[in-house]
Design a protein around this motif. Structure first.
Motif, mmCIF file in Angstrom:
data_model
loop_
_atom_site.group_PDB
_atom_site.id
_atom_site.type_symbol
_atom_site.label_atom_id
_atom_site.label_comp_id
_atom_site.label_asym_id
_atom_site.label_seq_id
_atom_site.Cartn_x
_atom_site.Cartn_y
_atom_site.Cartn_z
ATOM 1 N N PRO B 40 2.969 2.160 -9.929
ATOM 2 C CA PRO B 40 2.042 1.218 -10.562
ATOM 3 C C PRO B 40 0.652 1.833 -10.657
ATOM 4 C CG PRO B 40 3.239 0.175 -8.747
ATOM 5 C CD PRO B 40 3.503 1.648 -8.658
ATOM 6 N N LEU B 45 -2.429 -2.544 -8.538
ATOM 7 C CA LEU B 45 -2.668 -2.596 -7.096
ATOM 8 C C LEU B 45 -3.779 -3.605 -6.795
ATOM 9 C CD1 LEU B 45 -2.673 1.246 -6.234
ATOM 10 C CD2 LEU B 45 -0.710 -0.309 -6.310
ATOM 11 N N ASP B 46 -4.860 -3.509 -7.573
ATOM 12 C CA ASP B 46 -6.007 -4.399 -7.351
ATOM 13 C C ASP B 46 -5.606 -5.863 -7.564
ATOM 14 O OD1 ASP B 46 -7.469 -2.169 -6.852
ATOM 15 O OD2 ASP B 46 -8.666 -2.236 -8.687
ATOM 16 N N THR B 49 -4.168 -7.356 -4.361
ATOM 17 C CA THR B 49 -4.782 -7.048 -3.070
ATOM 18 C C THR B 49 -5.308 -8.297 -2.359
ATOM 19 O OG1 THR B 49 -5.221 -4.772 -3.727
ATOM 20 C CG2 THR B 49 -6.571 -5.626 -1.950
ATOM 21 N N ASN B 101 9.112 -1.184 4.449
ATOM 22 C CA ASN B 101 8.455 -1.092 3.142
ATOM 23 C C ASN B 101 9.271 -0.360 2.086
ATOM 24 O OD1 ASN B 101 8.088 1.514 4.232
ATOM 25 N ND2 ASN B 101 6.349 1.841 2.880
ATOM 26 N N SER B 257 8.193 -3.231 -3.998
ATOM 27 C CA SER B 257 7.339 -2.070 -4.231
ATOM 28 C C SER B 257 6.589 -2.187 -5.549
ATOM 29 C CB SER B 257 8.170 -0.793 -4.239
ATOM 30 O OG SER B 257 8.638 -0.507 -2.941
ATOM 31 N N LYS B 258 7.224 -2.791 -6.538
ATOM 32 C CA LYS B 258 6.576 -2.950 -7.841
ATOM 33 C C LYS B 258 6.353 -4.423 -8.162
ATOM 34 C CE LYS B 258 8.414 1.475 -9.234
ATOM 35 N NZ LYS B 258 9.574 1.971 -8.467
ATOM 36 N N LEU B 261 3.132 -4.143 -3.508
ATOM 37 C CA LEU B 261 2.578 -2.792 -3.376
ATOM 38 C C LEU B 261 3.633 -1.781 -2.936
ATOM 39 C CD1 LEU B 261 -0.704 -3.789 -1.516
ATOM 40 C CD2 LEU B 261 -0.554 -2.961 -3.869
ATOM 41 N N PRO B 262 3.667 -0.616 -3.572
ATOM 42 C CA PRO B 262 4.624 0.420 -3.150
ATOM 43 C C PRO B 262 4.392 0.871 -1.711
ATOM 44 C CG PRO B 262 3.674 0.957 -5.280
ATOM 45 C CD PRO B 262 2.880 -0.192 -4.733
ATOM 46 N N GLY B 263 3.127 0.959 -1.304
ATOM 47 C CA GLY B 263 2.812 1.468 0.022
ATOM 48 C C GLY B 263 3.108 0.484 1.128
ATOM 49 N N SER B 264 3.086 -0.787 0.818
ATOM 50 C CA SER B 264 3.286 -1.772 1.884
ATOM 51 C C SER B 264 4.012 -3.005 1.349
ATOM 52 C CB SER B 264 1.946 -2.169 2.499
ATOM 53 O OG SER B 264 1.131 -2.788 1.530
#
Lengths: 425, 425
Positions: B40, B45-46, B49, B101, B257-258, B261-264
């Motif tokens: 993404p 991401l924003d 958040t 995750n 993840s999509k 967030l992919p990271g978390s």
């Protein structure tokens, strides 16, 4: 108080009646108390929950080096998180892998990969071997033993001494090439709270196992977990093994489960750079990377070793009274009777008690009947079998002090009843 | 524009010179653009958040049913998170496992456990078998193939059709008891964006593999990932397999993840209750539980399927222009030349393009030279080998539209140059 062994039958019968009455009274309270697992209490959880206020706006999620934590990437962990844990463990950043919320998973995965793919110096994957043996210092951590057992290993019990595992025995056993590894909790061992002596650690680092892929599993779970006295420095096992010419023999583990939060902490593995390269080549197939947002949250919250130690000092103020409640009760109720021995740890999460041989199971059954859940008897030994039916692991950290005092009162009554039953009443 | 195949040598030479000049101009810009992975973009991401503002005070971390997310426990996942993903996938709560995750890790672990311990209906662990074969619809997802390859399986390519994998071939292949499983991305397949037809899904659920422990891996990675048109409902594969009398054959996966967030994000596995019991009996040795704090955060943020779909509609507003930028450029620059074919997906994260056979590698090498990183040629086929050297996976989601337009311009030039070189200039 008279020692039980010195009592006459009549005295034991009178004592049994008195303790039984007390036990029945406690049982009637309908307690539901838990001293089974090393779980932090709510006060500790609340103490660190402000860590979640550190990352709120989009810009908070970009690390100081520019790494975007919210997207994919950074298989070995967020660089600043690797640096944080290298500082805490006293090793090099390049030796640190930062994973998800459980170091147990990293231990399991390391061993699982030995089975499915083989470690750096393996001749073949362990699944292709006839027999794998594993050294288990006992009393020890049940979840360690369970991993080994789950993979069908033969578990070999190594007795613990005041200074750590019996090294004469270990040095002898590793001459067998089927012995592929060993569990260790070198600081505040689970459950005894023993700190391995410098001599033991030196001999450990200088082991010469016959197996080229021997895994010295160094679970430094309580590396900064003092609840009494100041921080006790510990040696960097990676350097020691490197100096001894066995850099690839050791895998160290740690986590923030009992620094920040068990449910959402960070697990760490540290190993030689050569092992790291091998591990990364395997784990890159398993994941694109662990939760870097949570890793950055830990960096912002703990900052460095100093910050982590300051937080641990705050945990200590909650934990010390709990351990004292347990030890005070044992000192008062049990010690004079000479029916059990126990250690006085200054860190870690457990008190290890050796009841009169043959009474641990009965003691814990009585506890359960009265609403107090303890770690199962035998859990601290390979295959869950304590040959003496004696060791009891007390986990005093979860209940508030008032509940803990009730729980330990129940335990003391049960220890007495089981001992008196054993002696004859 | 004249089709390349209809050009004379002189025309091709003139065209080559013109395209080369354009390519050199782009190259001179010193671009550093990435269309390699399905990541993404920052705007996405924003957008999510604010989920981190939902849990700040201690009481926010206790779930509505009283579960304390900050402490140990709940191996199968937070109950409310299991309910959320059951709602999204259309299956029962008891069929859902919520992990860490990455759903990739759950896929890997499921297969790893087949090797080390065996699945519910395995005669023995797969590590004890001579040969394991695995069906790989291709073009497909490189990370899927890599897992199978890493375990030493023999990968069997199954061609994709407009409706999904070639089921005549699949039905024939599963008669071989060495064929132990199959990868699938049933909705918006990676990379082609194909949605398996009802007929294919029906035949899939009604497979009768010779292997009693055949694993139908159903990676529903893009189950709610429309970027154009409304939500396309999908069948619950678990029910269909159950109705067909093969409840234990299928393992479904999904992740946020999509979505978040992919990271978390949060990874999910869904399977029959019998498989779940078996999986839990194995994974309880590996971990005490995944990050429940993050699971609760997802419950609070997404709420239910409706909430998740509303969020996906917001992602679509960011993604649609990116896909259109790619497709518009291809329509304008490539389609008239008849040197490549490509699909027009309405969901997922990729555009799959089939270049003139024998030109994919050359095209991507030219892209790289000009600073545009693409997924490696061949990556979408087992062993990384595209027999036609033709398929190119375009991942348009990461770069902002302006950069993307540059990147696709580079790609178009490279496709032309490689085709002209192939035809002779």
């Amino acid at each position: 108080m008279k020692k039980y062994l010195e009592m006459t039958l009549a005295e034991r019968q009178a004592e049994y009646a008195a303790v039984k009455a007390q036990y029945d009274g406690l049982k009637a309270l309908g307690l539901q108390l838990n001293m089974a697992r090393g779980k932090p209490g709510t006060e500790q959880l609340d103490m660190v929950t402000d860590m979640f206020t550190l990352m709120l706006k989009p810009e908070d999620f970009v690390d100081i080096d520019g790494t975007e934590t919210r997207n994919y990437g950074e298989l070995a962990g967020l660089p600043s998180a690797r640096a944080l844990f290298a500082d805490i463990l006293g090793c090099r950043v390049s030796q640190v892998f930062v994973g998800g919320n459980a170091s147990l998973q990293l231990m399991y995965d390391a061993i699982a990969k030995a089975y499915t793919h083989g470690m750096l110096h393996s001749e073949k994957p362990w699944s292709k071997l006839e027999k794998v043996k594993w050294l288990c210092p006992a009393p020890g951590y049940d979840r360690h033993f369970l991993i080994s057992q789950s993979f069908g290993m033969e578990l070999i019990t190594v007795p613990m001494t005041e200074e750590g595992p019996d090294m004469d025995m270990v040095e002898e056993l590793v001459k067998d090439p089927a012995v592929k590894g060993m569990w260790n909790v070198p600081k505040y061992s689970n459950p005894e709270g023993i700190i391995y002596s410098d001599a033991v650690i030196h001999r450990m680092a200088n082991l010469s196992p016959a197996a080229p892929d021997f895994m010295l599993m160094w679970d430094n779970a309580y590396c900064i977990h003092e609840f009494e006295g100041g921080f006790v420095p510990f040696a960097d096992i990676l350097s020691l093994c490197e100096e001894a010419g066995h850099a690839d023999m050791v895998y160290e583990f740690a986590s923030t489960s009992k620094v920040t939060l068990p449910g959402s902490g960070v697990g760490i593995m540290a190993c030689s750079e050569a092992n790291m390269a091998h591990f990364l080549s395997l784990i890159t197939v398993q994941t694109i990377g662990f939760d870097k947002v949570n890793q950055l949250r830990h960096v912002k919250y703990l900052k460095n070793k100093e910050g982590a130690l300051a937080l641990m000092a705050r945990h200590a103020t909650v934990l010390a009274p709990k351990f004292h409640a347990v030890l005070d009760a044992l000192d008062r109720e049990i010690a004079p009777l000479e029916i059990a021995s126990y250690r006085r740890p200054t860190g870690g999460y457990f008190v290890s008690l050796d009841a009169m041989p043959g009474t641990a199971k009965r003691t814990l059954a009585l506890c359960k009947e009265a609403g107090v859940t303890m770690t199962g008897a035998g859990a601290t030994f390979p295959y869950g079998i304590d040959p003496n039916d004696s060791n009891i692991r007390i986990a005093p950290t979860l209940p508030p002090v008032a509940e803990l005092e009730q729980a330990i009162e129940v335990l003391c009554s049960c220890l007495k009843l089981a001992a008196l039953e054993k002696l004859g009443v």
